[in-house]
Design a protein around this motif. Structure first.
Motif, PDB file in Angstrom:
ATOM      1  N   SER A  10      47.075  -4.014 -25.201  1.00 23.51           N
ATOM      2  CA  SER A  10      46.287  -4.365 -24.019  1.00 23.51           C
ATOM      3  C   SER A  10      45.243  -5.408 -24.398  1.00 23.51           C
ATOM      4  CB  SER A  10      45.592  -3.125 -23.469  1.00 23.51           C
ATOM      5  OG  SER A  10      44.749  -3.488 -22.406  1.00 23.51           O
ATOM      6  N   LYS A  11      45.044  -6.367 -23.533  1.00 23.84           N
ATOM      7  CA  LYS A  11      44.037  -7.389 -23.777  1.00 23.84           C
ATOM      8  C   LYS A  11      42.672  -6.958 -23.247  1.00 23.84           C
ATOM      9  CE  LYS A  11      47.240 -11.205 -23.879  1.00 23.84           C
ATOM     10  NZ  LYS A  11      47.633 -12.490 -23.369  1.00 23.84           N
ATOM     11  N   TRP A  12      42.591  -5.758 -22.703  1.00 22.27           N
ATOM     12  CA  TRP A  12      41.332  -5.242 -22.179  1.00 22.27           C
ATOM     13  C   TRP A  12      40.766  -4.242 -23.168  1.00 22.27           C
ATOM     14  CZ3 TRP A  12      39.280  -7.446 -17.954  1.00 22.27           C
ATOM     15  CH2 TRP A  12      40.131  -8.187 -17.157  1.00 22.27           C
ATOM     16  N   SER A  13      39.505  -4.378 -23.511  1.00 24.98           N
ATOM     17  CA  SER A  13      38.859  -3.438 -24.429  1.00 24.98           C
ATOM     18  C   SER A  13      37.718  -2.737 -23.702  1.00 24.98           C
ATOM     19  CB  SER A  13      38.347  -4.180 -25.671  1.00 24.98           C
ATOM     20  OG  SER A  13      37.445  -5.194 -25.295  1.00 24.98           O
ATOM     21  N   GLY A  14      37.379  -1.575 -24.196  1.00 24.24           N
ATOM     22  CA  GLY A  14      36.297  -0.840 -23.560  1.00 24.24           C
ATOM     23  C   GLY A  14      36.653   0.613 -23.425  1.00 24.24           C
ATOM     24  N   PRO A  15      36.029   1.358 -22.631  1.00 30.43           N
ATOM     25  CA  PRO A  15      35.067   0.972 -21.600  1.00 30.43           C
ATOM     26  C   PRO A  15      33.669   0.729 -22.161  1.00 30.43           C
ATOM     27  CG  PRO A  15      35.402   3.330 -21.517  1.00 30.43           C
ATOM     28  CD  PRO A  15      36.316   2.786 -22.579  1.00 30.43           C
ATOM     29  N   PHE A  16      32.951  -0.171 -21.499  1.00 29.73           N
ATOM     30  CA  PHE A  16      31.569  -0.481 -21.823  1.00 29.73           C
ATOM     31  C   PHE A  16      30.713  -0.150 -20.612  1.00 29.73           C
ATOM     32  CE2 PHE A  16      34.176  -3.498 -24.260  1.00 29.73           C
ATOM     33  CZ  PHE A  16      33.829  -3.105 -25.537  1.00 29.73           C
ATOM     34  N   THR A  17      29.434   0.066 -20.866  1.00 32.42           N
ATOM     35  CA  THR A  17      28.502   0.379 -19.783  1.00 32.42           C
ATOM     36  C   THR A  17      27.636  -0.841 -19.504  1.00 32.42           C
ATOM     37  OG1 THR A  17      28.451   2.667 -20.534  1.00 32.42           O
ATOM     38  CG2 THR A  17      26.714   1.987 -19.025  1.00 32.42           C
ATOM     39  N   ILE A  18      27.411  -1.105 -18.233  1.00 32.20           N
ATOM     40  CA  ILE A  18      26.578  -2.246 -17.841  1.00 32.20           C
ATOM     41  C   ILE A  18      25.115  -1.849 -17.971  1.00 32.20           C
ATOM     42  CG2 ILE A  18      25.906  -3.740 -15.939  1.00 32.20           C
ATOM     43  CD1 ILE A  18      28.745  -3.577 -14.912  1.00 32.20           C
ATOM     44  N   LYS A  19      24.383  -2.647 -18.746  1.00 32.00           N
ATOM     45  CA  LYS A  19      22.957  -2.406 -18.924  1.00 32.00           C
ATOM     46  C   LYS A  19      22.154  -3.170 -17.878  1.00 32.00           C
ATOM     47  CE  LYS A  19      19.299  -2.791 -22.397  1.00 32.00           C
ATOM     48  NZ  LYS A  19      18.996  -3.220 -23.769  1.00 32.00           N
ATOM     49  N   ASP A  20      22.557  -4.436 -17.628  1.00 32.07           N
ATOM     50  CA  ASP A  20      21.803  -5.268 -16.683  1.00 32.07           C
ATOM     51  C   ASP A  20      22.726  -6.347 -16.127  1.00 32.07           C
ATOM     52  OD1 ASP A  20      19.679  -6.287 -15.242  1.00 32.07           O
ATOM     53  OD2 ASP A  20      18.951  -7.535 -16.899  1.00 32.07           O
ATOM     54  N   VAL A  29      26.508 -10.623 -17.292  1.00 33.51           N
ATOM     55  CA  VAL A  29      26.361  -9.176 -17.349  1.00 33.51           C
ATOM     56  C   VAL A  29      26.050  -8.773 -18.785  1.00 33.51           C
ATOM     57  CG1 VAL A  29      27.532  -6.976 -16.977  1.00 33.51           C
ATOM     58  CG2 VAL A  29      27.978  -8.876 -15.439  1.00 33.51           C
ATOM     59  N   GLU A  30      25.039  -7.913 -18.942  1.00 31.61           N
ATOM     60  CA  GLU A  30      24.677  -7.409 -20.267  1.00 31.61           C
ATOM     61  C   GLU A  30      25.357  -6.055 -20.453  1.00 31.61           C
ATOM     62  OE1 GLU A  30      20.723  -6.601 -23.025  1.00 31.61           O
ATOM     63  OE2 GLU A  30      20.494  -7.276 -20.954  1.00 31.61           O
ATOM     64  N   LEU A  31      26.121  -5.918 -21.533  1.00 32.53           N
ATOM     65  CA  LEU A  31      26.899  -4.712 -21.801  1.00 32.53           C
ATOM     66  C   LEU A  31      26.346  -3.962 -23.000  1.00 32.53           C
ATOM     67  CD1 LEU A  31      30.533  -6.080 -21.502  1.00 32.53           C
ATOM     68  CD2 LEU A  31      29.210  -4.914 -19.749  1.00 32.53           C
ATOM     69  N   ILE A  32      26.577  -2.646 -22.996  1.00 35.35           N
ATOM     70  CA  ILE A  32      26.315  -1.827 -24.180  1.00 35.35           C
ATOM     71  C   ILE A  32      27.568  -0.997 -24.434  1.00 35.35           C
ATOM     72  CG2 ILE A  32      23.810  -1.730 -23.990  1.00 35.35           C
ATOM     73  CD1 ILE A  32      24.057   0.956 -22.627  1.00 35.35           C
ATOM     74  N   ASP A  33      27.791  -0.696 -25.704  1.00 38.88           N
ATOM     75  CA  ASP A  33      28.957   0.105 -26.095  1.00 38.88           C
ATOM     76  C   ASP A  33      28.482   1.528 -26.355  1.00 38.88           C
ATOM     77  OD1 ASP A  33      31.342   1.077 -26.923  1.00 38.88           O
ATOM     78  OD2 ASP A  33      31.528  -0.205 -28.688  1.00 38.88           O
ATOM     79  N   PRO A  34      28.836   2.472 -25.471  1.00 37.01           N
ATOM     80  CA  PRO A  34      28.349   3.850 -25.669  1.00 37.01           C
ATOM     81  C   PRO A  34      28.959   4.534 -26.883  1.00 37.01           C
ATOM     82  CG  PRO A  34      29.856   3.738 -23.792  1.00 37.01           C
ATOM     83  CD  PRO A  34      29.638   2.337 -24.272  1.00 37.01           C
ATOM     84  N   GLN A  81      21.479   0.842 -28.758  1.00 40.33           N
ATOM     85  CA  GLN A  81      20.632  -0.230 -28.224  1.00 40.33           C
ATOM     86  C   GLN A  81      21.277  -1.608 -28.354  1.00 40.33           C
ATOM     87  OE1 GLN A  81      17.936   0.405 -26.523  1.00 40.33           O
ATOM     88  NE2 GLN A  81      18.289   2.577 -26.892  1.00 40.33           N
ATOM     89  N   ARG A  82      22.371  -1.698 -29.108  1.00 41.74           N
ATOM     90  CA  ARG A  82      23.038  -2.990 -29.315  1.00 41.74           C
ATOM     91  C   ARG A  82      23.691  -3.424 -28.002  1.00 41.74           C
ATOM     92  NH1 ARG A  82      28.280  -4.235 -30.584  1.00 41.74           N
ATOM     93  NH2 ARG A  82      28.564  -6.334 -31.376  1.00 41.74           N
ATOM     94  N   SER A  83      23.348  -4.625 -27.545  1.00 38.15           N
ATOM     95  CA  SER A  83      23.908  -5.128 -26.291  1.00 38.15           C
ATOM     96  C   SER A  83      24.254  -6.601 -26.444  1.00 38.15           C
ATOM     97  CB  SER A  83      22.920  -4.928 -25.146  1.00 38.15           C
ATOM     98  OG  SER A  83      21.758  -5.698 -25.362  1.00 38.15           O
ATOM     99  N   TRP A  84      25.097  -7.105 -25.570  1.00 36.54           N
ATOM    100  CA  TRP A  84      25.473  -8.511 -25.557  1.00 36.54           C
ATOM    101  C   TRP A  84      25.752  -8.917 -24.120  1.00 36.54           C
ATOM    102  CZ3 TRP A  84      28.465  -4.529 -27.001  1.00 36.54           C
ATOM    103  CH2 TRP A  84      29.715  -4.410 -26.428  1.00 36.54           C
ATOM    104  N   VAL A  85      25.681 -10.214 -23.890  1.00 40.25           N
ATOM    105  CA  VAL A  85      25.845 -10.757 -22.542  1.00 40.25           C
ATOM    106  C   VAL A  85      27.195 -11.454 -22.451  1.00 40.25           C
ATOM    107  CG1 VAL A  85      24.893 -12.340 -20.823  1.00 40.25           C
ATOM    108  CG2 VAL A  85      23.362 -11.054 -22.303  1.00 40.25           C
ATOM    109  N   VAL A  86      27.951 -11.170 -21.381  1.00 36.47           N
ATOM    110  CA  VAL A  86      29.253 -11.802 -21.166  1.00 36.47           C
ATOM    111  C   VAL A  86      29.321 -12.334 -19.740  1.00 36.47           C
ATOM    112  CG1 VAL A  86      30.472 -10.372 -22.842  1.00 36.47           C
ATOM    113  CG2 VAL A  86      30.348  -9.651 -20.478  1.00 36.47           C
ATOM    114  N   ASN A  87      30.284 -13.175 -19.507  1.00 34.70           N
ATOM    115  CA  ASN A  87      30.540 -13.696 -18.170  1.00 34.70           C
ATOM    116  C   ASN A  87      31.189 -12.596 -17.325  1.00 34.70           C
ATOM    117  OD1 ASN A  87      31.284 -15.111 -15.909  1.00 34.70           O
ATOM    118  ND2 ASN A  87      32.223 -16.809 -17.022  1.00 34.70           N
ATOM    119  N   GLY A  88      30.728 -12.440 -16.095  1.00 33.95           N
ATOM    120  CA  GLY A  88      31.253 -11.408 -15.219  1.00 33.95           C
ATOM    121  C   GLY A  88      32.711 -11.598 -14.851  1.00 33.95           C
ATOM    122  N   GLN A  89      33.235 -12.824 -14.988  1.00 32.82           N
ATOM    123  CA  GLN A  89      34.643 -13.087 -14.694  1.00 32.82           C
ATOM    124  C   GLN A  89      35.564 -12.407 -15.702  1.00 32.82           C
ATOM    125  OE1 GLN A  89      34.498 -14.136 -11.486  1.00 32.82           O
ATOM    126  NE2 GLN A  89      36.138 -15.544 -11.963  1.00 32.82           N
TER     127      GLN A  89
END
Length: 164
Positions: free
Chosen positions: A106-116, A123-128, A134-142
């Protein structure tokens, strides 16, 4: 190239269709020399031709603009607007997978939680499941899609061979 603008590149530059054979150029030169045109009339005609060329270019510009607007309209019509809110779970599209490198993965990874959710669909994501919550990163919503729940199943691509 003629479809969106309505003119070929040669017509945009020179204002006429392209006739490449040398005989046509030679006959045109012969006709000018034989008829001995009046320089003031030929200058007036050339000015008129330049004005027509400018009108053709403006028309081509308008045609190109309307063509691009139509293409953008049809492209935007097919886009699906996704609205994300903090706390939702999403899957992230991993574009680093190549065409044949594990094509069943699968080319989809996750699930991740949206922080902001930031401006312009960032969209800022965190990996639960990570060690550092507390580690987060910003990705394109597309690159995101809504996660509908359940455990993500990883396909086992190993094949057991059975001797006959």
């Amino acid at each position: 190239m003629k479809t969106p603008v309505g003119l070929t590149p040669f017509q945009l530059v020179y204002g006429k269709t392209c006739h490449l054979p040398v005989e046509l150029e030679h006959r045109a030169y012969w006709a000018l020399k034989f008829l001995n045109f009046d320089p003031s009339m030929s200058a007036e005609k050339r000015k008129r031709q330049l004005l027509e060329l400018e009108e053709m270019r403006l028309h081509a510009y308008d045609s190109s603009k309307s063509y691009k607007e139509n293409v953008k309209f049809y492209h935007d019509k097919k886009l699906v607007k996704k609205v994300f809110h903090p706390g939702q779970q999403v899957l992230l599209f991993n574009s680093r997978f190549k065409l044949f490198a594990g094509k069943l993965k699968s080319k989809w990874s996750g699930p991740f939680t949206i922080k902001d959710v930031k401006q312009h669909r960032a969209v800022e994501l965190i990996d639960p499941s990570s060690d550092d919550p507390q580690r987060s990163w910003v990705v394109n919503g597309q690159r995101l899609k809504h996660y509908l729940g359940g455990e993500v199943e990883h396909l086992n691509t190993s094949i057991e061979l059975v001797d006959p």
